[in-house]
Design a protein around this motif. Structure first.
Motif, PDB file in Angstrom:
ATOM      1  N   VAL A   1      92.430  34.615  58.384  1.00  8.29           N
ATOM      2  CA  VAL A   1      92.179  34.443  59.819  1.00  8.29           C
ATOM      3  C   VAL A   1      93.521  34.239  60.509  1.00  8.29           C
ATOM      4  O   VAL A   1      94.452  33.675  59.911  1.00  8.29           O
ATOM      5  CB  VAL A   1      91.247  33.243  60.118  1.00  8.29           C
ATOM      6  CG1 VAL A   1      89.838  33.501  59.619  1.00  8.29           C
ATOM      7  CG2 VAL A   1      91.812  31.958  59.545  1.00  8.29           C
ATOM      8  N   PRO A   2      93.670  34.687  61.744  1.00  7.88           N
ATOM      9  CA  PRO A   2      94.959  34.551  62.427  1.00  7.88           C
ATOM     10  C   PRO A   2      95.260  33.136  62.904  1.00  7.88           C
ATOM     11  O   PRO A   2      96.424  32.764  63.039  1.00  7.88           O
ATOM     12  CB  PRO A   2      94.828  35.516  63.611  1.00  7.88           C
ATOM     13  CG  PRO A   2      93.357  35.595  63.871  1.00  7.88           C
ATOM     14  CD  PRO A   2      92.707  35.460  62.538  1.00  7.88           C
ATOM     15  N   TYR A   3      94.213  32.371  63.178  1.00  9.32           N
ATOM     16  CA  TYR A   3      94.415  31.022  63.726  1.00  9.32           C
ATOM     17  C   TYR A   3      93.552  30.040  62.946  1.00  9.32           C
ATOM     18  O   TYR A   3      92.392  30.342  62.612  1.00  9.32           O
ATOM     19  CB  TYR A   3      94.050  30.998  65.203  1.00  9.32           C
ATOM     20  CG  TYR A   3      94.788  32.051  66.004  1.00  9.32           C
ATOM     21  CD1 TYR A   3      96.159  31.941  66.220  1.00  9.32           C
ATOM     22  CD2 TYR A   3      94.121  33.161  66.525  1.00  9.32           C
ATOM     23  CE1 TYR A   3      96.850  32.916  66.937  1.00  9.32           C
ATOM     24  CE2 TYR A   3      94.798  34.135  67.237  1.00  9.32           C
ATOM     25  CZ  TYR A   3      96.166  34.010  67.446  1.00  9.32           C
ATOM     26  OH  TYR A   3      96.843  34.979  68.135  1.00  9.32           O
ATOM     27  N   PRO A   4      94.081  28.845  62.657  1.00  8.60           N
ATOM     28  CA  PRO A   4      93.362  27.891  61.794  1.00  8.60           C
ATOM     29  C   PRO A   4      92.001  27.469  62.335  1.00  8.60           C
ATOM     30  O   PRO A   4      91.097  27.170  61.555  1.00  8.60           O
ATOM     31  CB  PRO A   4      94.331  26.696  61.720  1.00  8.60           C
ATOM     32  CG  PRO A   4      95.282  26.858  62.863  1.00  8.60           C
ATOM     33  CD  PRO A   4      95.401  28.336  63.081  1.00  8.60           C
ATOM     34  N   PHE A   5      91.827  27.447  63.648  1.00  6.74           N
ATOM     35  CA  PHE A   5      90.541  27.001  64.180  1.00  6.74           C
ATOM     36  C   PHE A   5      89.433  28.044  64.011  1.00  6.74           C
ATOM     37  O   PHE A   5      88.280  27.777  64.337  1.00  6.74           O
ATOM     38  CB  PHE A   5      90.661  26.598  65.660  1.00  6.74           C
ATOM     39  CG  PHE A   5      91.313  27.628  66.547  1.00  6.74           C
ATOM     40  CD1 PHE A   5      90.603  28.705  67.032  1.00  6.74           C
ATOM     41  CD2 PHE A   5      92.651  27.496  66.899  1.00  6.74           C
ATOM     42  CE1 PHE A   5      91.194  29.649  67.851  1.00  6.74           C
ATOM     43  CE2 PHE A   5      93.261  28.434  67.723  1.00  6.74           C
ATOM     44  CZ  PHE A   5      92.531  29.514  68.203  1.00  6.74           C
ATOM     45  N   LEU A   6      89.783  29.225  63.480  1.00  7.11           N
ATOM     46  CA  LEU A   6      88.768  30.245  63.202  1.00  7.11           C
ATOM     47  C   LEU A   6      88.476  30.372  61.710  1.00  7.11           C
ATOM     48  O   LEU A   6      87.739  31.260  61.300  1.00  7.11           O
ATOM     49  CB  LEU A   6      89.225  31.614  63.754  1.00  7.11           C
ATOM     50  CG  LEU A   6      89.335  31.726  65.269  1.00  7.11           C
ATOM     51  CD1 LEU A   6      89.861  33.106  65.673  1.00  7.11           C
ATOM     52  CD2 LEU A   6      87.983  31.472  65.933  1.00  7.11           C
ATOM     53  N   SER A   7      89.025  29.468  60.911  1.00  6.74           N
ATOM     54  CA  SER A   7      88.829  29.537  59.461  1.00  6.74           C
ATOM     55  C   SER A   7      87.430  29.070  59.066  1.00  6.74           C
ATOM     56  O   SER A   7      86.971  28.017  59.530  1.00  6.74           O
ATOM     57  CB  SER A   7      89.872  28.671  58.761  1.00  6.74           C
ATOM     58  OG  SER A   7      89.605  28.613  57.370  1.00  6.74           O
ATOM     59  N   PRO A   8      86.747  29.836  58.191  1.00  4.11           N
ATOM     60  CA  PRO A   8      85.414  29.421  57.726  1.00  4.11           C
ATOM     61  C   PRO A   8      85.435  28.078  56.999  1.00  4.11           C
ATOM     62  O   PRO A   8      84.402  27.406  56.907  1.00  4.11           O
ATOM     63  CB  PRO A   8      85.010  30.542  56.762  1.00  4.11           C
ATOM     64  CG  PRO A   8      85.853  31.708  57.145  1.00  4.11           C
ATOM     65  CD  PRO A   8      87.145  31.135  57.641  1.00  4.11           C
ATOM     66  N   THR A   9      86.601  27.684  56.494  1.00  3.63           N
ATOM     67  CA  THR A   9      86.683  26.402  55.774  1.00  3.63           C
ATOM     68  C   THR A   9      86.411  25.224  56.700  1.00  3.63           C
ATOM     69  O   THR A   9      86.113  24.119  56.229  1.00  3.63           O
ATOM     70  CB  THR A   9      88.079  26.232  55.134  1.00  3.63           C
ATOM     71  OG1 THR A   9      89.089  26.287  56.153  1.00  3.63           O
ATOM     72  CG2 THR A   9      88.338  27.340  54.128  1.00  3.63           C
ATOM     73  N   MET A  10      86.515  25.453  58.006  1.00  7.36           N
ATOM     74  CA  MET A  10      86.223  24.388  58.968  1.00  7.36           C
ATOM     75  C   MET A  10      84.728  24.250  59.226  1.00  7.36           C
ATOM     76  O   MET A  10      84.295  23.304  59.885  1.00  7.36           O
ATOM     77  CB  MET A  10      86.935  24.670  60.302  1.00  7.36           C
ATOM     78  CG  MET A  10      88.450  24.651  60.218  1.00  7.36           C
ATOM     79  SD  MET A  10      89.197  24.901  61.841  1.00  7.36           S
ATOM     80  CE  MET A  10      88.562  23.455  62.723  1.00  7.36           C
ATOM     81  N   GLY A  11      83.954  25.212  58.694  1.00  6.83           N
ATOM     82  CA  GLY A  11      82.524  25.228  58.961  1.00  6.83           C
ATOM     83  C   GLY A  11      82.224  26.130  60.141  1.00  6.83           C
ATOM     84  O   GLY A  11      82.963  26.126  61.142  1.00  6.83           O
TER      85      GLY A  11
END
Length: 219
Positions: A162-172
């Motif tokens: 993902v380009p930006y951390p707030f779009l990572s699936p690991t965040m839910g």
């Protein structure tokens, strides 16, 4: 106050070309430090938004230098890309500044995240050579961001990039879709601001006298 059309066009072309150079320099700098995956490098909305805005502004500038009128479709594209680059500047300077990675060349980072977004906003606000954008077309501002977000979410769910951390699936995905909603609101808000500002007349530019095309001949 009236501005010389060719001066406006020349300044726009300089801003667009400098932005393209900043993107190219960032790519070469990244490649000089290791292997570059072009799908990742060009997957950032910062890069895409700057390229889109630079291309549309550059085409507008070239038409201005040639004394050609800008079509309503190109004006709409410029309105949309101006909204995109405004969001790029806002998101970077509120959510991403200070994080590792991204554009590592200081001058290019400033150009892509500060100077060009501000230039596009000021140009759109001050230079009244664009028509009032119809509110019924505001939805078109979301077309490209929706396509970009769809690709990002698919990549995040498959290869994990993902380009930006707030779009990572690991965040839910609850958190991810919350950010997606916020981004959509940001694009609509920026688009509404740009559409509204298209009704402002501060610095006017003489209308272009249409240059005859190659197939033109006198009656």
């Amino acid at each position: 106050m009236t501005l010389p059309a060719r001066y406006v066009a020349a300044l726009r072309l300089l801003a667009a070309l400098t932005t393209v150079v900043a993107v190219a320099a960032t790519f070469l700098d990244t490649a000089g430090r290791g292997t570059v995956n072009p799908f990742n490098f060009f997957g950032f909305f910062t890069i895409q938004g700057n390229i889109l805005a630079a291309v549309v502004l550059g085409v507008t500038a070239v038409l201005g230098l040639r004394g050609r009128r800008v079509s309503p479709g190109l004006e709409l594209a410029r309105a949309a890309t101006t909204a995109y680059i405004i969001v790029v500047g806002l998101v970077y300077n509120t959510l991403l500044t200070g994080l590792t990675g991204g554009v590592t060349l200081p001058w290019a980072n400033t150009m892509l995240h500060v100077v060009f977004p501000l230039y596009c906003l000021v140009d759109w606000l001050l230079v009244a050579d664009r028509g009032a954008q119809p509110w019924r077309r505001l939805w078109t501002v979301l077309v490209y961001p929706v396509l970009w977000t769809t690709v990002v979410l698919l990549r995040g769910a498959t290869d994990g990039w993902v380009p930006y951390p707030f779009l990572s699936p690991t965040m839910g995905y609850g958190s991810v879709f919350g950010y997606v909603l916020l981004i959509a609101v940001a694009f609509i808000a920026a688009g509404a601001a740009v559409f509204g500002l298209s009704r402002v007349r501060i610095l006017t530019v003489p209308p272009a006298a249409e240059t005859p095309g190659p197939g033109w001949r006198a009656a």
